[in-house]
Structures are given as C-alpha cells and as structure tokens.
Enzyme design. Sequence first.
Site, PDB file in Angstrom:
ATOM      1  CD  GLU A 106       0.075  -6.290  -4.856  1.00 50.88           C
ATOM      2  OE1 GLU A 106       0.345  -5.854  -3.727  1.00 50.88           O
ATOM      3  OE2 GLU A 106      -0.649  -5.670  -5.653  1.00 50.88           O
ATOM      4  CE  LYS A 124      -7.221   1.332   1.160  1.00 45.57           C
ATOM      5  NZ  LYS A 124      -6.274   0.264   1.338  1.00 45.57           N
TER       6      LYS A 124
HETATM    7  C1  A5P Z   1       0.278  -2.790  -3.696  1.00 44.75           C
HETATM    8  O1  A5P Z   1       0.739  -2.723  -4.996  1.00 44.75           O
HETATM    9  C2  A5P Z   1      -1.201  -2.643  -3.631  1.00 44.75           C
HETATM   10  O2  A5P Z   1      -1.905  -3.480  -4.481  1.00 44.75           O
HETATM   11  C3  A5P Z   1      -1.694  -2.750  -2.204  1.00 44.75           C
HETATM   12  O3  A5P Z   1      -2.167  -4.032  -1.913  1.00 44.75           O
HETATM   13  C4  A5P Z   1      -2.759  -1.778  -2.023  1.00 44.75           C
HETATM   14  O4  A5P Z   1      -2.241  -0.531  -2.471  1.00 44.75           O
HETATM   15  C5  A5P Z   1      -3.251  -1.665  -0.580  1.00 44.75           C
HETATM   16  O5  A5P Z   1      -2.349  -0.969   0.173  1.00 44.75           O
HETATM   17  P1  A5P Z   1      -2.615  -0.525   1.665  1.00 44.75           P
HETATM   18  O6  A5P Z   1      -2.798  -1.757   2.454  1.00 44.75           O
HETATM   19  O7  A5P Z   1      -1.371   0.246   2.000  1.00 44.75           O
HETATM   20  O8  A5P Z   1      -3.808   0.355   1.654  1.00 44.75           O
END
Ligand code: A5P
Length: 229
Positions: A106, A124
């Site tokens: 990512e 978040k």
């Molecule tokens: C994946 O490794 C993460 O960085 C996700 O982008 C992060 O956990 C957000 O996930 P959700 O969209 O499931 O909350």
Amino acid sequence: MTEVDIIKRNVARHALDLIEPGMTIGLGTGSTVEWLIKELAERVAQGFVLTVVPTSLKTAELVRKIGISVVDLNDVDALLLTIDGADEIDPFGQLIKGGGGALLQEKIVAAASQELIIIADYTKHVTQLGQFPLPVEVIPFGYKNVAKRILASGECKSCILREKADAPFITDHGHYILDCNYERISNPMELDLFLHNIPGVVETGLFIHLATRALIGFPDGRVEERKFR
Ligand code: A5P
C-alpha cells in the site's frame, strides 16, 4: 448490514465519481475498498474499462473476478490516482494503515501515485494517531529482538506478533507484523524514522504526507471531503 457498512458503501459510491473510464488507478485493501470494488462491478459489466495496480493479492483477486485488468506497478509510467482505506486519519491527513496486513505494498503504491485519496467512515477520524495499534512489518529472522528494541524506547506499551489461526500472520511479501500499541503518537514522523532505523523493520503503517484528500462518511449520509495538499 451494519450502520458502518452502510456508511462505507456510501463513501465508496462517492469515490466512483473520481474514476474515469480508461484510467489506470492504484487500489487499496480492506472492507471499504471492497465496497468500491462491488460498486465498480456494475459499471464494468456495462463496458466501463479500468486497469488497476493492486495493493495486495486479495485486491488483485477481487478485481480480476469482476473483469478489471491488473497491471504491475513496474509496467506503469505514471499513476495519477490511488484510492485506499485507513485505520486512523488525523486532521493533517497522517494515517495509520495496515490493519489488513497490506501496508508495505500500500505504501509503495501510494508513494508512486500523484494523488492518494482515502475513503473511510467517521470512526477512523481521530485528533491524534495511536489508539489503533501501529502495524510494523518485519523480517521473521530475529523479530523478537526488533520487538525488544521497540519496547525499550519506553513509548510503546505493547508489541504483539500478529497471528492468524494460531500461527504468525504472513504478509503477501513473506514477512511478519508486530502490532505496536502507543496509545498516543505525538510525533509520527520521528517515530517512523526511529522504527525504520531498527534492522529488521521493513515498513511501518505510518503514512505521512502521502494522503492528498479524504472522503469521510457519517451516519447521517453526509460525505465530507478533506484536502491535505
Ligand atoms: C489494509 O492493510 C489497511 O491498510 C486498510 O486500508 C485499512 O485497514 C482499512 O480497512 P477497512 O476499510 O476494512 O476499515
């Protein structure tokens, strides 16, 4: 569907407007992005063409299933846009990511992209990073020593090897993850540098100065756009 799922779907629908036919985009990992993939499926079935640089094996599999072509980052000249989720986002657009274990890829895709747009539900959004344990991707060899050094700094309250089905969780790139609970991260950039200086650390879930915008969804159906640069 839970309330949070409805919000995630709503944010994902808003994010659809950012994607134009024929584009090549980076696509993140996690449940919010999965909503976006579900929303895209309908468009793709109607002939919408899109190419994706995935940030995980999971995302690659999901987009392939709905007929989107997948391309390696090495084969892309310029990436204008990446859309991804986050585990925490502060008022400056600094992020904690890696709850799904895909932080390394990512971050590589985000850093290669002109725009990183975060799609997230209101839970978040935080005033200070750190309530969500910070994922740190490490080489399996000697990882216990890395954990000791992280704890020795005194700021980290606990540093736990992530597990799945009673065995260490293995990332797409063959590494382990240490979930480090800081409670409050007062200087994310300093912490990121400290962690990167420990031999054995591959990457951290701190994304600093990478997000350009965020779409945040609220229970009343509002989706607020935040710009960070
Ligand atoms: C994946 O490794 C993460 O960085 C996700 O982008 C992060 O956990 C957000 O996930 P959700 O969209 O499931 O909350």
